[in-house]
Write a protein that holds these residues in place. Structure first.
Motif, PDB file in Angstrom:
ATOM      1  N   LYS A   1      87.456  84.326   8.029  1.00 30.23           N
ATOM      2  CA  LYS A   1      86.455  84.234   6.958  1.00 30.23           C
ATOM      3  C   LYS A   1      85.676  85.548   6.881  1.00 30.23           C
ATOM      4  O   LYS A   1      85.184  86.053   7.904  1.00 30.23           O
ATOM      5  N   HIS A   2      85.567  86.121   5.673  1.00 30.61           N
ATOM      6  CA  HIS A   2      84.921  87.415   5.532  1.00 30.61           C
ATOM      7  C   HIS A   2      83.443  87.374   5.890  1.00 30.61           C
ATOM      8  O   HIS A   2      82.878  88.330   6.431  1.00 30.61           O
ATOM      9  N   ASP A   3      82.790  86.226   5.615  1.00 29.86           N
ATOM     10  CA  ASP A   3      81.366  86.090   5.934  1.00 29.86           C
ATOM     11  C   ASP A   3      81.103  86.223   7.428  1.00 29.86           C
ATOM     12  O   ASP A   3      80.096  86.813   7.841  1.00 29.86           O
TER      13      ASP A   3
ATOM     14  N   TRP B   1      85.160  79.258  15.729  1.00 30.83           N
ATOM     15  CA  TRP B   1      84.856  80.063  14.546  1.00 30.83           C
ATOM     16  C   TRP B   1      86.111  80.213  13.689  1.00 30.83           C
ATOM     17  O   TRP B   1      87.215  80.266  14.205  1.00 30.83           O
TER      18      TRP B   1
ATOM     19  N   LEU C   1      84.157  96.782  17.194  1.00 30.26           N
ATOM     20  CA  LEU C   1      82.725  97.072  17.335  1.00 30.26           C
ATOM     21  C   LEU C   1      82.412  97.447  18.783  1.00 30.26           C
ATOM     22  O   LEU C   1      81.603  98.344  19.041  1.00 30.26           O
TER      23      LEU C   1
ATOM     24  N   THR D   1      79.103  92.052  12.167  1.00 27.22           N
ATOM     25  CA  THR D   1      78.701  93.450  12.022  1.00 27.22           C
ATOM     26  C   THR D   1      77.194  93.600  12.192  1.00 27.22           C
ATOM     27  O   THR D   1      76.707  94.487  12.900  1.00 27.22           O
ATOM     28  N   MET D   2      76.463  92.694  11.514  1.00 26.84           N
ATOM     29  CA  MET D   2      75.001  92.745  11.569  1.00 26.84           C
ATOM     30  C   MET D   2      74.509  92.357  12.951  1.00 26.84           C
ATOM     31  O   MET D   2      73.563  92.961  13.491  1.00 26.84           O
TER      32      MET D   2
ATOM     33  N   HIS E   1      88.011  92.895  14.556  1.00 27.04           N
ATOM     34  CA  HIS E   1      86.744  93.523  14.182  1.00 27.04           C
ATOM     35  C   HIS E   1      85.757  93.510  15.350  1.00 27.04           C
ATOM     36  O   HIS E   1      85.098  94.501  15.639  1.00 27.04           O
TER      37      HIS E   1
ATOM     38  N   PHE F   1      75.901  92.909  15.716  1.00 27.75           N
ATOM     39  CA  PHE F   1      76.050  94.047  16.618  1.00 27.75           C
ATOM     40  C   PHE F   1      74.783  94.909  16.593  1.00 27.75           C
ATOM     41  O   PHE F   1      74.311  95.367  17.637  1.00 27.75           O
ATOM     42  N   CYS F   2      74.217  95.107  15.384  1.00 26.21           N
ATOM     43  CA  CYS F   2      72.982  95.885  15.266  1.00 26.21           C
ATOM     44  C   CYS F   2      71.837  95.173  15.978  1.00 26.21           C
ATOM     45  O   CYS F   2      71.003  95.814  16.622  1.00 26.21           O
ATOM     46  N   TRP F   3      71.774  93.856  15.856  1.00 25.90           N
ATOM     47  CA  TRP F   3      70.711  93.112  16.545  1.00 25.90           C
ATOM     48  C   TRP F   3      70.837  93.271  18.055  1.00 25.90           C
ATOM     49  O   TRP F   3      69.831  93.429  18.744  1.00 25.90           O
TER      50      TRP F   3
ATOM     51  N   MET G   1      81.084  89.840   8.279  1.00 24.98           N
ATOM     52  CA  MET G   1      79.822  90.469   7.870  1.00 24.98           C
ATOM     53  C   MET G   1      78.692  90.118   8.831  1.00 24.98           C
ATOM     54  O   MET G   1      77.866  90.972   9.184  1.00 24.98           O
ATOM     55  N   PHE G   2      78.645  88.852   9.270  1.00 26.83           N
ATOM     56  CA  PHE G   2      77.590  88.460  10.201  1.00 26.83           C
ATOM     57  C   PHE G   2      77.736  89.186  11.533  1.00 26.83           C
ATOM     58  O   PHE G   2      76.745  89.678  12.100  1.00 26.83           O
TER      59      PHE G   2
ATOM     60  N   ILE H   1      82.745 101.080  19.483  1.00 26.41           N
ATOM     61  CA  ILE H   1      81.634 101.966  19.123  1.00 26.41           C
ATOM     62  C   ILE H   1      80.725 102.168  20.326  1.00 26.41           C
ATOM     63  O   ILE H   1      80.321 103.296  20.639  1.00 26.41           O
TER      64      ILE H   1
ATOM     65  N   HIS I   1      96.552  94.297  18.733  1.00 25.55           N
ATOM     66  CA  HIS I   1      97.464  94.257  17.603  1.00 25.55           C
ATOM     67  C   HIS I   1      97.748  92.807  17.224  1.00 25.55           C
ATOM     68  O   HIS I   1      97.728  91.912  18.062  1.00 25.55           O
TER      69      HIS I   1
END
Lengths: 284, 284, 284, 284
Positions: D215-217, D211, D157, D223-224, D153, D226-228, D220-221, D160, D145
Motif C-alpha cells: 500500500k502506497h500510504d 501491515w 531508509l 518515510t515520515m 523501502h 523515519f524523520c520522527w 509514505m507513513f 541512509i 531483492h
C-alpha cells in the motif's frame, strides 16, 4: 545550432580559454615564487599586471557572452527575443544556449568586480565560474531526450568534462592559488573544447558517410576516444607549462635553479612563512 | 495545501529568510572588518547586538514552525492530530508538512541554544539547519509519485535548491563565517522561495488556461526557467550586498577605502594575524 | 584477454603494487619520525634514497605500461595498431586495455617528473594516479553491456575498488603524506589485485564445472566474497605494517619506545612545530 | 534471523553504542576544556582513564562481534560453518550477517590497537568503524531483492542512517575530536538502533494484523516515521549532553561559568594557541 559550426564555435572558445589558462597560471606561479626568492622589487608591478590581465579576461568573457546571446537570438532562424506565441514556446534550443551564455557573462562580471573592488568576497570569481559550468551541464543534461543512443552518449561524456570542471573550480574557492587545481581546470577546459569538435565531426560529418548512431561498437569507440582526448589535453597543458617555464628562464637570464614550485619546497630562510616551515618539517 | 496558497506560503518564508540573510551576513562582515581596522572600541556592543539578532531569528523560526504545524493540523480539512483511523492513515500530506516544520523548529531551538549558552558545540546551528533542509528534500523526494511528468520535474528542480542549500550549510559547519558560503546559502534560499511561487503559478494558475503537464516543451522551458530564477536570485543578493555596503559607508561617515573583505587582504600591520600574513604572501 | 590469464595479469600487477606500497609507506613514515626524534644526521641520505625508490617505481610503471600496450596490440589476435577497417572498428577491447595502460604510463611519467624536477607542482604524481584509476573505472563501466547478471555484478564490484582508490588518491593530493590514506590506497590496490583473480576464477574456471551466471545465490555469495577479499587485504596490509615496524626496530638496535606516528603525538620539545603544539593542545 | 528478534538484537546494540557515545564524548570534551582552564593537575589521570574506557569499548566490540558470528553460525537453523554443499550455497543470509559482524570485530581490534600502541596511525579506529558501517550498508543494499515494496523501502531508509554514519565517521578521520561530528555519529547510531526495532515491528508485528506491504500510504507513513525517529534520536542525544554537562557541574562543585566548548571561544590568555587566537579574531 544543430550543425557542425554550432559545435565548433563553443569548442573554440573553451579551447582558447583552456590554452590561455594553461599559460597564465604557470606564469603567475613562477612570478610569485621568483619574487618570494629574490625579494619584493617588482612585486607591486607584477600584481598590477596580473590584475589587469584578469580584468581583460573578465571583460572578454562578458563581451563573448553578450555576442553569443545576441547571435542566438537574432540569427535568421532565431527566436528574435520572442519567448511565447500562440502555438507554444519559440525556439527553446536558442533560448537555452542564451541562458548558458548568460551565466558565463555573470562569471565575467564577477571576475571584473573581484579585480576592481577590494570589498568583494574572496573566491567569488571561482564560485561564479563553477556555477556557470554547473548551469551548462544542468541544461545539457535535459537537452538530449529522444535522440539516438550515440547522440545521447556523446553528450553525456561532455557532461563529465563539464561537471568535473565545475567541481574542480568549486574546490578552488577553498584551495585558492593551488597550481595543480588550476592546471586541472585548464586541462578540462581544453578537453571540453576538443570534445565539442568531436561531437560536431561525429553528428554532422563534413565529408564521408554519416556515422551509424545506434551501433554499439561506435559507442565503445567514442568512450575510448574521450580518454584519448583527455590524454592529448594533458599533453597540451604539459607543453604549455614547460614552454612558460623555459621562456621565463631564458627571458630573465637569472638562474632559477633554486626556484621552486608549491608550498612543499618553500625556502626555510623566509622567516615570516612559519606555515611553510611547518609544512616542510612535516614532510621530512 | 494542494493549491496556490499552499505553495506561496512556504515560498514567502524562504524568500524572506533569504533576503534577511543576504542583508545580515554582509552587514556583520563589514562590522567585523571595520572593528579589526579601527580597533575594538564598539566590539563588545556589536557582538551583543548580533547575538541578539540571531536570538530573535531563532525565536522567529520556532514561532513560525509552531504556527505552521498548528495550521497544517487544524485547518478545516486537516487531520486534527489524528494519525490513524479505521480506514487508514489520516491526511499524510499534512503530517509530512508538519514534520518538515518540526525540523525547522528544531533548527530554531539550536539557534537559540547556540546564542544563549556557551557550552553548546560550535556549528550546531548550521548542522541543524542543514538537517532541516535535508529532511525537507528527503520528504519531497518521496512526495511526488504517480503525478504528471511536468509536476514531477518541477518538484525535482526544487530538490536541487533544497539539497544544494543543505550541502552548502553543512560546509559552513567546517568553514564558519565564510562570507561567500553565507551569500550562496542566501541565494539558494531566495531561489527556493521564488521557485515555490513558480510551482504554484504552473500547477494552479490564477488565471488563463492550465498548463499541459505532459508536453515536453513545457518541461524544457521550466528547466531553463529555473536557471533564470537563479540568475534573478544572484542579482537580488548582489543588490542587497551593495546596498548594505553603501549604506554602511554613508551612515558611518568614516572612510572605508582601506576596509577589506575576507582573509585575502587582511592588513599586514595586524601583528597577531600571522596566518593572514602567510595567506597574503601566498597570494602575491 | 577474455580468459583467465587476461585477468590474472593485471591482478598480479595491482597485487604487487599494493604489497610494495604497504611496505614502502610505513617504512618511510618510520624513517621520518625517527629522524625527527634523533636529529637530522641521516636525513639527506634517506631523502635521496626515497627519491630514488620513487624514481624506480615511476620507471617501472612506464615500462609495464609500455609492455602492456605492446602486448595488447601485437598478440596474435590483437589489432596490430589497426583501428579501423572496412568492416568497422578492429578489436576495440584490446584498444580499451591499451588506453588504460596509457594512463598508468602517464602516471609513471608524472612520478618520474615529480622526482627529477623541483619545478613540478606538488601532488602531480597523486593526481595522475587518481586519473589513471578513474579512466580504468570509466572504461570498465561501459565495458560490460549485454552480459549475464553475474558477469556484470562481479565487474561492478571491481569498480568499487577502482573508484574508491581513485577518490582516496585524489584526497592524497590535498592531504599529502597521511599514513592512513596511503595504507588505505595500498589495501584497495591489493583488493583490486585479488578481485581480478576472483573474476578470472569465476568466469573462466580452471577446473570443475562453470558457474551458473544467472543464479541469484551466486550473486549474493560474490557480494559477500568481495567483503572477505577486503578483510584479507586489510590483514595483509596490517602484517606488512607490523613487519616493517619490527624489522626496522631490530635492524637499528636503537630503542623506539618514544618514537611516534602521526601528528597527534609530536614531541612538544620540537620548538619549531607550533602547529603540532596547537594540535596537541586541541587534543588534551 | 527473519523475525522480530533478529532485528531487535542488532537494534539493541546500535542503541546502546549510540547512547554510550552520546555520554562518553560530551564527558571527554568537558574534561578536556576544564583541564585547559584549571591547569594540568589531573591531566595524566584522565588521559589514562579515557584510554582505558576506549580499550574496554574496543574489547566489547570484539566480544560482541565474536558472539554474533558464533550465534549466526551455530543457531539450530544456521549453516554450522558449512559454506557450500552439493545443492548450492548454505544459508547465505547467516553468512552475510557473520561478515557484517566480522568487520565490526575488525573495528574493535583497530580500537584496541590504537589504544595500546602509539605506533598505529592516528585515525585508524575511525577509518575502520567507517569501513564496518560501509560494509554493513553495502551488504544490506544487495540484501533485499524481490521483496514487497514496503520491505525494500524500509530497508533502504536504514541505508541512509548506515551510509550517513559511515560518511560522518570518515570525516572524523580528518576532523578528529570534533564534538559536533561525534554527537552526529551518536545520533545516527541511535537512529539505526530504533529503526531496526521499527523494521521488526512492521515486518513481524508482535500483535495485531500484519501491515499491507504494497500500500502506497504505508510507504509514505514510513518515510515520515523515519524523520520522527531522527527527531527522537536528536532529543535523546540532547538530553544525554545536558545530563552529562549538569552532572559534571554538580559533581565537581567548581564553577564552570567560564568553561567553554569548541575552538571558537578559546581563552585568549592561552598564549601558545595562536591558531585559536586567529580563529577568534576572524569571528569577532
Amino acid at each position: 545550432m544543430a550543425n557542425f559550426k554550432g559545435h565548433a564555435l563553443p569548442g573554440t572558445f573553451f579551447l582558447l580559454f583552456g590554452l590561455w589558462w594553461s599559460i597564465k597560471h604557470p606564469f603567475r606561479q613562477i612570478r610569485r615564487k621568483r619574487e618570494r626568492q629574490h625579494g619584493d622589487r617588482d612585486r607591486q608591478k607584477h600584481t598590477v599586471l596580473f590584475n589587469r590581465i584578469d580584468l581583460i579576461e573578465g571583460a572578454l568573457k562578458i563581451f563573448f557572452a553578450f555576442v553569443g546571446i545576441m547571435a542566438e537570438q537574432f540569427v535568421p532562424d532565431g527566436p528574435h527575443a520572442h519567448l511565447y506565441q500562440q502555438d507554444g514556446w519559440v525556439k527553446l534550443m536558442n533560448w537555452q544556449h542564451s541562458t548558458m551564455y548568460l551565466f558565463f557573462g555573470i562569471s565575467g562580471i564577477a571576475d571584473v568586480l573581484s579585480m576592481t573592488s577590494r570589498h568583494v568576497p574572496v573566491g567569488l570569481d571561482r564560485l561564479s565560474l563553477s556555477m556557470a559550468l554547473f548551469v551548462e551541464g544542468f541544461l545539457f543534461y535535459f537537452h538530449v531526450h529522444n535522440r539516438p543512443a550515440l547522440d545521447q552518449h556523446i553528450h553525456s561524456l561532455l557532461l563529465i568534462a563539464v561537471f568535473g570542471g565545475s567541481a574542480s573550480t568549486m574546490l578552488e574557492v577553498f584551495k585558492r592559488d593551488n597550481t595543480l587545481l588550476e592546471l586541472f581546470r585548464s586541462s578540462l577546459a581544453i578537453l571540453q573544447g576538443t570534445w565539442f569538435y568531436q561531437i560536431g565531426f561525429v553528428l554532422y560529418p563534413l565529408s564521408g558517410s554519416p556515422w551509424n548512431l545506434d551501433k554499439h561498437d561506435n559507442i565503445m569507440f567514442i568512450t575510448m576516444c574521450f580518454c584519448w582526448h583527455y590524454a592529448v589535453s594533458i599533453l597540451i597543458v604539459g607543453i604549455c607549462y614547460c614552454g612558460v617555464f623555459w621562456s621565463s628562464k631564458w627571458c630573465d637570464g637569472r638562474p632559477i635553479g633554486d626556484m621552486e614550485m608549491g608550498l612543499r619546497k618553500c625556502p626555510a630562510s623566509d622567516s615570516s612563512s612559519q606555515k611553510a616551515l611547518l609544512q616542510e618539517s612535516d614532510e621530512e
